[in-house]
Design an enzyme around this catalytic site. Sequence first.
Site, short mmCIF file in Angstrom:
data_model
loop_
_atom_site.label_atom_id
_atom_site.label_comp_id
_atom_site.label_asym_id
_atom_site.label_seq_id
_atom_site.Cartn_x
_atom_site.Cartn_y
_atom_site.Cartn_z
N SER A 1 -19.58 73.88 36.28
CA SER A 1 -18.93 72.78 35.58
C SER A 1 -18.07 73.35 34.47
O SER A 1 -18.59 73.95 33.52
CB SER A 1 -19.97 71.83 35.00
OG SER A 1 -19.33 70.94 34.11
N HIS B 1 -16.57 72.19 39.51
CA HIS B 1 -17.01 70.82 39.21
C HIS B 1 -16.26 70.37 37.96
O HIS B 1 -16.35 71.02 36.91
CB HIS B 1 -18.52 70.80 39.00
CG HIS B 1 -19.09 69.44 38.78
ND1 HIS B 1 -19.39 68.59 39.82
CD2 HIS B 1 -19.41 68.77 37.65
CE1 HIS B 1 -19.88 67.46 39.34
NE2 HIS B 1 -19.89 67.54 38.02
N ASP C 1 -15.62 67.34 35.35
CA ASP C 1 -16.23 66.12 34.81
C ASP C 1 -15.20 65.29 34.06
O ASP C 1 -14.67 65.73 33.03
CB ASP C 1 -17.37 66.49 33.86
CG ASP C 1 -18.57 67.04 34.61
OD1 ASP C 1 -19.06 66.37 35.51
OD2 ASP C 1 -19.00 68.16 34.27
N MET D 1 -14.62 62.00 31.89
CA MET D 1 -15.39 61.04 31.07
C MET D 1 -14.43 60.20 30.25
O MET D 1 -13.44 60.72 29.72
CB MET D 1 -16.33 61.79 30.14
CG MET D 1 -17.26 62.75 30.85
SD MET D 1 -18.45 63.45 29.70
CE MET D 1 -19.28 64.64 30.75
N HIS E 1 -15.89 64.65 39.32
CA HIS E 1 -16.97 63.70 39.04
C HIS E 1 -16.47 62.69 38.01
O HIS E 1 -16.33 63.02 36.83
CB HIS E 1 -18.17 64.51 38.52
CG HIS E 1 -19.35 63.71 38.13
ND1 HIS E 1 -20.43 64.25 37.43
CD2 HIS E 1 -19.69 62.40 38.32
CE1 HIS E 1 -21.34 63.32 37.23
NE2 HIS E 1 -20.91 62.19 37.74
N MET F 1 -16.88 59.86 35.64
CA MET F 1 -17.83 59.06 34.85
C MET F 1 -17.01 58.07 34.03
O MET F 1 -16.87 58.19 32.82
CB MET F 1 -18.68 59.99 33.97
CG MET F 1 -19.70 60.78 34.78
SD MET F 1 -20.26 62.26 33.93
CE MET F 1 -18.95 63.38 34.38
N MET G 1 -27.88 62.73 39.68
CA MET G 1 -27.81 63.15 38.28
C MET G 1 -29.22 63.48 37.79
O MET G 1 -30.14 62.64 37.90
CB MET G 1 -27.23 62.06 37.39
CG MET G 1 -25.74 61.83 37.54
SD MET G 1 -24.70 63.30 37.33
CE MET G 1 -25.13 63.84 35.68
N ASP H 1 -26.80 67.62 39.72
CA ASP H 1 -25.99 67.87 38.52
C ASP H 1 -26.77 67.57 37.25
O ASP H 1 -27.16 66.43 37.01
CB ASP H 1 -24.74 66.97 38.61
CG ASP H 1 -23.75 67.18 37.48
OD1 ASP H 1 -23.89 68.15 36.72
OD2 ASP H 1 -22.80 66.37 37.39
C1 DX5 Z 1 -22.98 65.73 32.66
C2 DX5 Z 1 -21.99 66.31 33.65
C3 DX5 Z 1 -22.42 67.60 34.19
C4 DX5 Z 1 -22.51 68.70 33.17
C5 DX5 Z 1 -23.56 69.64 33.62
O1 DX5 Z 1 -22.60 64.45 32.35
O2 DX5 Z 1 -21.79 65.43 34.75
O3 DX5 Z 1 -21.60 68.03 35.28
O4 DX5 Z 1 -21.31 69.38 32.98
O5 DX5 Z 1 -23.78 70.52 32.59
P1 DX5 Z 1 -25.16 71.27 32.45
O6 DX5 Z 1 -25.33 72.09 33.68
O7 DX5 Z 1 -24.95 72.08 31.21
O8 DX5 Z 1 -26.24 70.24 32.31
ZN ZN Z 2 -20.85 66.32 36.57
#
Ligand code: DX5
Ligand code: ZN
Length: 228
Positions: free
Chosen positions: A17, A42, A44, A46, A75, A77, A146, A184
Amino acid sequence: MKASTAADRRGPKIAPSILSADFADIRAQMAIVADAGVDYFHIDVMDGRFVPNITWGPKIIKDLRKLSPLTFDTHLMIVEPERYVDAFVDAGADVVTVHWEATVHAHRLIGQIKSAGARAGLAVNPATPLSELDEILPYIDLLLIMTVNPGFGGQSYIPTSTAKIAAARRLIDSRSLNVELEVDGGVHAENFAEVAGAGADTIVMGAGIYGTPDPAATIKRIRALCAT
Ligand code: DX5
Ligand code: ZN
């Protein structure tokens, strides 16, 4: 010595990530893990609404696309993901994963992602039971479990998640579905084998890779765990 390819490796795919990477040096940060033989990036996304944190949008993904041919596992969110999935596919996302909890029309949304030309993933928060997914499961390409509450990197793995991953594995296999099972949140070298053993096909790692002093050595160590 010839570099190992995905086909000769054992164990789950590894998806670093980039949330935990240093964006001031993102080209090098991506190259380090790509050279160490990871499978996906990956990414993310947000929005400060669905989760209490804000990251980046399609423009950044379009720019990062120039840095690597690896699968971009995106991903989302975000609330109202239907408004944005096409923009993320246009920007170069190969997998677009949306949250079950962020839409009331998951079936339509999964179709929208596929029509746009990406693989369609569905993510579930820790409190969402797998039983809710009975109807949608045959339509998705990837199920993302998750194992922390989404929003931040570096959180602790929720221990009851291991049973949920194993249950998801059984559900997919018992129905002979072609659904990739991704995990994840909070995975690091110490609990990687537990998550892999529960049946994950792909494991996301943020702090567990980028938060370690030598990310390439960490990836080698994780691969070695799966080599036997
Ligand atoms: C959290 C993200 C993850 C995050 C994982 O909301 O969706 O992808 O980056 O990070 P670690 O592996 O540090 O928990
Ligand atoms: Zn993620």
